[in-house]
Design a protein around this motif. Structure first.
Motif, PDB file in Angstrom:
ATOM      1  N   HIS A  76       0.835  -1.208   0.000  1.00 50.99           N
ATOM      2  CA  HIS A  76       0.000   0.000   0.000  1.00 50.99           C
ATOM      3  C   HIS A  76       0.874   1.263   0.000  1.00 50.99           C
ATOM      4  O   HIS A  76       0.631   2.196  -0.776  1.00 50.99           O
ATOM      5  CB  HIS A  76      -0.919  -0.009   1.224  1.00 50.99           C
ATOM      6  N   THR A  77       1.902   1.267   0.842  1.00 47.91           N
ATOM      7  CA  THR A  77       2.794   2.429   0.927  1.00 47.91           C
ATOM      8  C   THR A  77       3.545   2.636  -0.374  1.00 47.91           C
ATOM      9  O   THR A  77       3.634   3.760  -0.890  1.00 47.91           O
ATOM     10  CB  THR A  77       3.779   2.258   2.097  1.00 47.91           C
ATOM     11  N   PHE A  78       4.078   1.541  -0.929  1.00 52.54           N
ATOM     12  CA  PHE A  78       4.834   1.656  -2.173  1.00 52.54           C
ATOM     13  C   PHE A  78       3.920   2.061  -3.324  1.00 52.54           C
ATOM     14  O   PHE A  78       4.331   2.815  -4.213  1.00 52.54           O
ATOM     15  CB  PHE A  78       5.572   0.347  -2.455  1.00 52.54           C
ATOM     16  N   LYS A  79       2.684   1.590  -3.298  1.00 48.16           N
ATOM     17  CA  LYS A  79       1.694   1.979  -4.304  1.00 48.16           C
ATOM     18  C   LYS A  79       1.491   3.492  -4.283  1.00 48.16           C
ATOM     19  O   LYS A  79       1.491   4.144  -5.337  1.00 48.16           O
ATOM     20  CB  LYS A  79       0.362   1.264  -4.034  1.00 48.16           C
ATOM     21  N   ALA A  80       1.323   4.044  -3.097  1.00 45.11           N
ATOM     22  CA  ALA A  80       1.098   5.485  -2.967  1.00 45.11           C
ATOM     23  C   ALA A  80       2.310   6.271  -3.465  1.00 45.11           C
ATOM     24  O   ALA A  80       2.161   7.293  -4.153  1.00 45.11           O
ATOM     25  CB  ALA A  80       0.792   5.842  -1.518  1.00 45.11           C
ATOM     26  N   ASN A  81       3.502   5.793  -3.137  1.00 38.18           N
ATOM     27  CA  ASN A  81       4.710   6.477  -3.592  1.00 38.18           C
ATOM     28  C   ASN A  81       4.823   6.451  -5.112  1.00 38.18           C
ATOM     29  O   ASN A  81       5.181   7.449  -5.728  1.00 38.18           O
ATOM     30  CB  ASN A  81       5.944   5.845  -2.956  1.00 38.18           C
TER      31      ASN A  81
END
Length: 105
Positions: A31-36
């Motif tokens: 989820h975090t990497f997706k947002a980045n």
């Protein structure tokens, strides 16, 4: 850029979490990497991370290893693009607020 220095960390972290069966943490990392990725306009990277996130939340690990490999390839392409001088000059500080490997923001 921070994305360049941290992308391998995120990919490695997702691989480790998958091998350890830590679905909830894998879901958060994806989820975090997706947002980045989305913040940088890397829509394919974001879409693959979403697929990992969905499978992790459903407890469906089949095929996730191949998806993480794909994320690694997509991230490498994003890093190559970010290294281009005209792109690097446009990166803004707000990306750092969303991106710290190993920390859940």
């Amino acid at each position: 850029a921070l994305f360049i220095s941290e992308s391998e960390c995120f990919v490695g972290e997702m691989r480790q979490l998958l091998s350890e069966g830590q679905s909830e943490d894998l879901q958060r990392s994806a989820h975090t990497f997706k947002a980045n990725g989305r913040d940088l306009g890397a829509l394919r990277l974001a879409a693959v991370c979403q697929e990992i996130e969905d499978r992790a939340s459903e407890g469906q690990p089949d095929g996730v290893g191949a998806l993480i490999d794909e994320v690694g390839r997509e991230a490498a392409q994003v890093c190559d693009a970010l290294r281009a001088p005209q792109v690097y000059a446009r990166i803004t500080v707000h990306v750092k607020a969303h991106f710290e490997c190993g920390k859940r923001i």
